[in-house]
Design a protein around this motif. Structure first.
Motif, short mmCIF file in Angstrom:
data_model
loop_
_atom_site.label_atom_id
_atom_site.label_comp_id
_atom_site.label_asym_id
_atom_site.label_seq_id
_atom_site.Cartn_x
_atom_site.Cartn_y
_atom_site.Cartn_z
N VAL B 134 0.86 -1.19 0.00
CA VAL B 134 0.00 0.00 0.00
C VAL B 134 0.89 1.24 0.00
N TYR B 135 0.30 2.39 -0.26
CA TYR B 135 1.09 3.63 -0.22
C TYR B 135 0.35 4.68 0.59
N ALA B 136 1.14 5.62 1.11
CA ALA B 136 0.56 6.69 1.91
C ALA B 136 1.29 7.99 1.62
N GLU B 137 0.52 9.07 1.51
CA GLU B 137 1.12 10.39 1.28
C GLU B 137 1.46 11.01 2.62
N THR B 138 2.72 10.90 3.01
CA THR B 138 3.11 11.32 4.36
C THR B 138 4.23 12.37 4.34
N GLY B 139 4.15 13.30 3.39
CA GLY B 139 5.14 14.39 3.36
C GLY B 139 5.25 15.05 4.73
N GLY B 140 6.47 15.34 5.14
CA GLY B 140 6.71 15.85 6.49
C GLY B 140 5.99 17.14 6.81
N PHE B 141 5.69 17.92 5.78
CA PHE B 141 5.00 19.20 6.00
C PHE B 141 3.50 19.01 6.23
N LYS B 142 3.04 17.76 6.08
CA LYS B 142 1.61 17.46 6.31
C LYS B 142 1.27 17.45 7.78
N GLY B 143 2.31 17.28 8.63
CA GLY B 143 2.06 17.23 10.06
C GLY B 143 2.97 16.25 10.74
N ASN B 144 2.65 15.93 11.98
CA ASN B 144 3.55 15.09 12.76
C ASN B 144 3.21 13.60 12.61
N ASN B 145 3.90 12.77 13.39
CA ASN B 145 3.71 11.33 13.24
C ASN B 145 2.37 10.86 13.78
N PHE B 146 1.70 11.68 14.60
CA PHE B 146 0.33 11.34 15.02
C PHE B 146 -0.57 11.40 13.79
N VAL B 147 -0.40 12.47 13.01
CA VAL B 147 -1.17 12.61 11.77
C VAL B 147 -0.80 11.48 10.80
N GLY B 148 0.51 11.24 10.67
CA GLY B 148 0.99 10.20 9.77
C GLY B 148 0.45 8.82 10.14
N HIS B 149 0.34 8.57 11.44
CA HIS B 149 -0.14 7.28 11.93
C HIS B 149 -1.54 6.96 11.38
N GLU B 150 -2.40 7.93 11.41
CA GLU B 150 -3.77 7.66 10.94
C GLU B 150 -3.86 7.65 9.41
#
Lengths: 507, 454
Positions: B134-150
């Motif tokens: 699977v893939y996820a759009e997790t650019g660092g400017f999108k937010g922190n790892n809490f945001v990335g986690h979901e």
């Protein structure tokens, strides 16, 4: 070899300057021949990129390290300065490891222990569209208000590089306004394939904006370009009536200012010191001690003699050499008995690995293999006395399995299978956990000064005995740990097979 | 553009970071047994998240697919100028050849997002071939790892679980999906999640804990749609995922904002879940009784120390940390130990919409104890607020992170490192929650308090 250009704000990266590579496989002498240090040092250009070494790069890569991290651990470790990371918050995660290193480094050097001073500008999605120089200015003001620093460094990041932030103009304006150096350091992770360019980026900024242009000299001051290692140079240099000026980590801004006033510059590792030492000589007339690095008897003798010559203390140096030889030789003889029959392996940065292999061979430990994270075919001075790989081969012999692999654990597996060492010496995380799962203990060298000089030979011998005792733990783990690699890969004899035959991934 | 300051003086600047970026959620992937992250990012991105979240934070370790194992494109100038899709494609292909994994998760970082790489197009080619990826759009400017986690949990649910789960409409009474602490970010997540699972199983449930050593790994994720409901045990993290599952599978969720620490909270927690599930409470009640017997056996012995120790014990405290741990600790310290809250700071950049509800919880810590909470992410401001706090005549205990060590020293107080980064703690299976964790927490607090006294 071109001259170092301090007029440009951006440092020229290592691959262009020195021809640095990050993937190679063969013997030490092959790599040395292909590097043709002397030709390169005298300025040969066989093609537009300089004399390019072939590089064994394949399709598979594991996460590595970037230049910005080296800026954090150098500029971020200047005691009365502040580093601003102009980046999204992810780059700021680096504050955590470098804080731990900084705190322990401060304690080791007898300074007051305190948190690292790095401020992240915390860029978000809209900043990527509209730019964020306003945030950069704000963070500079915050740094000034919070810490009244003597200098402010600004590190760039991949995103600021891509969106083209004009950091230089902000830095120039703020420098005028605050009356302290405000120094942009260009260290986007994608700019250079090897992180050591980050050392150069920091040193470049310091040379341009902090080092004093005065002609005053302190004839007993010697610049030591190092990281955070324990203070072994002060007592050693005292014997020659010399004082130490440690840079860049743990230095104060005034320590950096007086770099130009020293009688000489030395380094313990040319990977780290190459740029600054050469530039100090070229631009400020501070002679660089050009010699083999101070590891093992041959290296340390030569290094000390050159230091004596440059600082006009030949006699004191000779007395010290004689005294130290007599002092450590019996200790080393004892250690050799205990270390008899052992096979070691070195996995560190480039020049440092050359030095460590020398010390191991001095202890009669067999070294059939080494992995270096990168290879600089030449160092900035271009002087053949700094040909550390050549010195290793000349005085300590061949290393049959000599490989360049930028922290690629999947390759390390095959290399260990080939060499089957009893222990490894290591710096930088990521490889030791694999060795451990194979039952091989590792001595992590956090204090980079541990192996330097005559006492360094004793230190390293003792460190090895200590870690060999850990083998019980690793042997136990070996029976229970599962490696993440497929059987197909574990059975490959050549860790560079995919670089040589990339078509295999289609099979 | 001028930057505005908030009421604490916080600007955009962040000193002493207290979380990773969205790509840092690669450690959420690492924490699912059998899952392997693939980074479409720069050469240092994955290492930074590793050394901060998994190394200098309790030295939790890289495990099977973290640390130097994780594949990464290590994007260079070429990928920035010409795009990195081709490079990602060969990396995925070679990863499948070399690394053994049940599920691969591609995380797109700043570079890929900024140069506009179509990571979805590259990955979908493999998905069509039946590769579990699977893939996820997790650019660092999108937010922190809490945001990335979901972002990541949603990506796995939508692109993998949904595709591979058989009988998605089947529901199993008593089976729960648990969404609670953020793996690796919460220094004690491994021990905590296993205690949470133990408690819920003790009460008669079957539990998909989803992350960590007690999880059944990728196979377990495939049973997510079968659960009777989703249980969110945190002030806010996990709610997004639970709502997504509600929409997707018509699967209800129960939100309990307080992670239980100690006998009182844990019993209340168990009863709330049992009641919601509508299962027979007999098993739960006998479990509670048994656990309380053991718990209070120890507290009774601890009592001699707590009531008679001659050399003084701290009375006041501050907590600096994630909302989940912050609130949980406060409830426990006030209700179980009778300590006095003086300053509470939540550092996880809690989304605005949840802040008021969380602040309300601090208004009712006990029937007679209320306090306020500040939301701050900049460590400089955290230090300032702590130094401005009146802790009374005795030095306080600071429940915080390594960043608070200097401030704790200045205040002559004791530091107990309970969150990211905890660079002076070694953490294996330690837990501070539930019944067993609470006892360990008491040991930790008072050992810290008295070990330096002579």
């Amino acid at each position: 070899m071109g001259k170092i250009n301090l007029r440009m704000a951006e440092v020229q990266n290592r691959e262009r300057r020195l021809g640095t590579i990050i993937a190679w496989n063969g013997t030490a002498s092959d790599l040395h021949t292909q590097s043709s240090y002397q030709q390169r040092g005298s300025g040969c250009k066989t093609n537009k990129d300089g004399c390019r070494l072939c590089e064994a790069k394949g399709p598979f890569t594991q996460g590595s390290v970037c230049s910005e991290q080296m800026v954090e651990c150098q500029a971020g470790n200047v005691r009365d300065a502040v580093l601003i990371q102009h980046s999204p918050i992810g780059c700021g995660a680096g504050q955590v490891p470098y804080n731990s290193i900084y705190r322990n480094g401060l304690a080791m050097r007898g300074h007051k222990v305190e948190n690292i001073r790095i401020i992240n500008t915390n860029l978000q999605e809209t900043d990527m569209v509209f730019g964020a120089l306003g945030k950069l200015k704000q963070s500079i003001d915050d740094a000034w208000e919070r810490y009244s620093p003597k200098a402010i460094f600004i590190g760039t990041s991949c995103p600021t590089g891509i969106i083209g932030e004009d950091i230089e103009s902000v830095a120039r304006k703020k420098q005028e306004e605050l009356g302290i150096p405000v120094i942009p350091l260009f260290c986007e992770g994608f700019r250079s394939k090897h992180w050591s360019t980050g050392f150069d980026a920091t040193q470049h900024g310091i040379l341009r904006q902090i080092v004093k242009k005065s002609t005053k000299k302190q004839e007993d001051l010697v610049n030591v370009i190092s990281l955070w290692g324990s203070d072994i140079f002060t007592p050693m240099f005292k014997e020659f009536n010399l004082r130490v000026n440690y840079v860049v980590d743990m230095a104060s801004v005034s320590d950096l200012e007086q770099l130009s006033e020293a009688a000489a510059t030395v380094g313990f590792c040319y990977t780290l010191s190459s740029y600054m030492a050469a530039a100090l000589e070229q631009e400020f007339g501070v002679p660089e001690v050009k010699a083999p690095m101070p590891y093992g008897f041959a290296g340390t003798d030569a290094w000390l003699r050159e230091l004596g010559k440059v600082t006009h203390r030949e006699e004191l140096v000779e007395q010290y050499i004689a005294k130290e030889h007599a002092r450590v030789k019996p200790k080393i003889a004892e250690l050799k008995k205990k270390l008899q029959g052992l096979k070691g392996y070195v996995a560190t940065g480039s020049a440092y690995a050359h030095g460590l292999i020398q010390v191991l061979r001095e202890l009669d430990i067999q070294v059939d293999g080494s992995l270096v994270f990168h290879h600089d075919p030449v160092y900035d001075s271009g002087d053949a006395r700094e040909d550390s790989l050549g010195h290793l081969i000349e005085h300590y012999g061949e290393v049959p399995s000599f490989n360049v692999s930028n922290r690629q654990q999947y390759q390390f597996y095959g290399l260990l299978q080939e060499v089957k060492p009893d222990f490894i010496l290591i710096r930088h995380n990521g490889l030791a956990p694999l060795a451990s799962k194979l039952g091989i203990p590792a001595a992590p060298l956090g204090d980079e000064h541990i192996a330097i000089g005559y006492e360094g030979i004793v230190n390293l011998g003792e460190a090895i005995l200590n870690i060999l005792a850990h083998k019980k733990f690793h042997d136990d783990l070996k029976k229970h740990a599962k490696l993440p690699y497929k059987q197909w890969w574990l059975e490959q004899k050549d860790p560079y097979i995919l670089a040589k035959h990339p078509e295999l991934i289609d099979a | 553009m001028a930057v505005t300051k908030n009421e604490h003086g916080q600007t955009n600047s962040i000193n002493q970071v207290r979380y990773g970026c969205a790509v840092g959620a690669l450690y959420s992937v690492v924490s699912i047994p059998g899952a392997v992250p693939i980074g479409h990012c720069g050469p240092g991105c994955m290492d930074k998240q590793y050394t901060s979240l998994a190394f200098y934070n309790g030295f939790q370790g890289s495990g099977y697919s973290g640390g130097s194992v994780s594949p990464s494109v290590n994007a260079g100038e070429k990928e920035v100028v010409f795009g990195g899709e081709k490079r990602l494609d060969e990396l995925i292909k070679s990863t499948l050849k070399i690394i053994e994994g049940d599920l691969f998760v591609v995380l797109n970082g700043c570079i890929g997002e900024l140069v506009g790489d179509d990571v979805g197009a590259v990955v979908s080619k493999y998905q069509k071939q039946g590769v579990p990826i699977v893939y996820a759009e997790t650019g660092g400017f999108k937010g922190n790892n809490f945001v990335g986690h979901e972002i990541i949990t949603t990506a796995i649910i939508d692109q993998y679980v949904d595709k591979y789960t058989l009988n998605k409409d089947h529901r199993e009474k008593g089976l729960i999906n648990v969404w609670s602490e953020l793996p690796y970010q919460n220094t004690f997540w491994r021990g905590d999640l296993s205690e949470l699972k133990r408690i819920l199983e003790g009460a008669g449930f079957k539990v998909n804990i989803l992350f960590g050593g007690k999880s059944g790994g990728v196979e377990e994720w495939k049973t997510i749609p079968h659960a009777q409901f989703n249980l969110v045990v945190s002030p806010w993290l996990g709610l997004k995922t639970a709502k997504h599952l509600e929409q997707k599978y018509n699967q209800p969720y129960l939100h309990i904002p307080v992670l239980p620490i100690g006998a009182q909270q844990t019993a209340a927690f168990i009863r709330q879940v049992v009641e919601y599930a509508g299962i027979d409470p007999a098993t739960a009640e006998s479990f509670i009784e048994q656990e309380e017997q053991e718990y209070y056996y120890y507290l009774e012995h601890f009592n001699d120390f707590y009531s008679e120790y001659w050399w003084g014990l701290p009375a006041t405290y501050a907590v600096v940390g994630d909302s989940t741990y912050n609130l949980a600790l406060n409830k426990f310290l006030v209700n179980q130990l009778g300590l006095i809250p003086k300053r509470q700071i939540i550092t996880d950049n809690t989304p605005e919409k949840y802040r008021e509800a969380i602040a309300q919880e601090y208004q009712q810590l006990a029937h007679d104890v209320a306090t306020t909470v500040d939301f701050v992410e900049d460590g400089y401001i955290v230090g300032k607020l702590l130094r401005e706090t009146d802790f009374g005549h005795k030095p306080p205990i600071i429940f915080g992170t390594t960043w608070e060590r200097d401030t704790a020293k200045e205040l002559k107080g004791k530091i107990v490192e309970v969150g990211f980064p905890a660079s002076y703690e070694v953490v294996l299976n330690k837990s501070y929650i539930g019944y067993r964790g609470a006892l360990q927490l008491i040991e930790k607090i008072f050992t810290a308090a008295i070990s330096a006294s002579a």
